[in-house]
Design a protein around this motif. Sequence first.
Motif, mmCIF file in Angstrom:
data_model
loop_
_atom_site.group_PDB
_atom_site.id
_atom_site.type_symbol
_atom_site.label_atom_id
_atom_site.label_comp_id
_atom_site.label_asym_id
_atom_site.label_seq_id
_atom_site.Cartn_x
_atom_site.Cartn_y
_atom_site.Cartn_z
ATOM 1 N N TYR A 152 0.846 -1.191 0.000
ATOM 2 C CA TYR A 152 0.000 0.000 0.000
ATOM 3 C C TYR A 152 0.878 1.236 0.000
ATOM 4 C CZ TYR A 152 -4.281 -2.507 1.136
ATOM 5 O OH TYR A 152 -5.378 -3.322 1.083
ATOM 6 N N ASP B 285 -4.720 4.925 2.829
ATOM 7 C CA ASP B 285 -3.684 4.160 2.145
ATOM 8 C C ASP B 285 -4.311 3.463 0.950
ATOM 9 O OD1 ASP B 285 -1.936 4.976 4.107
ATOM 10 O OD2 ASP B 285 -2.270 3.212 5.342
ATOM 11 N N HIS B 286 -3.575 3.463 -0.169
ATOM 12 C CA HIS B 286 -4.109 2.909 -1.408
ATOM 13 C C HIS B 286 -3.271 1.723 -1.858
ATOM 14 C CE1 HIS B 286 -6.777 6.312 -1.779
ATOM 15 N NE2 HIS B 286 -5.752 7.118 -1.559
ATOM 16 N N PRO B 287 -3.910 0.619 -2.245
ATOM 17 C CA PRO B 287 -3.153 -0.524 -2.751
ATOM 18 C C PRO B 287 -2.405 -0.124 -4.026
ATOM 19 C CG PRO B 287 -5.531 -0.980 -2.754
ATOM 20 C CD PRO B 287 -5.341 0.395 -2.266
#
Length: 155
Positions: free
Chosen positions: A96, A110-112
């Motif tokens: 992430y 949080d972004h993958p």
Amino acid sequence: MIAKRLFKTILAAFVLVALASCEIETSDNGDFDGFWHLERVDTLATGGTLDLSKKRVFWGVQYKLISVRDVDKDKQHGYYLRFKQTSDKIVTHTPYKDNWHQDQGDNGGDHPINDPKLLAPYGINNLEEEFVKEKLDGGQMILRSKTLRLKFKRF
């Protein structure tokens, strides 16, 4: 006097209920837990070496997460990865991007990520990467993937 005893009894009961209702999770990562300075990356196929000892590239390991950061490039952001550990291997997975905006007091969430090239500066070349533990003690760690050998010192 009776009020004081009653208060102590109620307080003790409250503490016992609070403790019984919580699960205390502890880390069993052993020597892997901690803050590690990535000092050298060796390319296995060519024998090439990248000296990072003067750079500030870190892996922070706690409980079920690894945080990787290059403080010289970006003090605020890095990446988080989950990992699985056995006695002889570590497998990183599910990366992430850390999107915390400290200056705004905002957690952008949080972004993958799905581009493994973003993790390459940290010695991780795949979204799921298996490392063999060549050495892991209180002060030094050496991990080997299919293509790289990473050498760390505890910071």
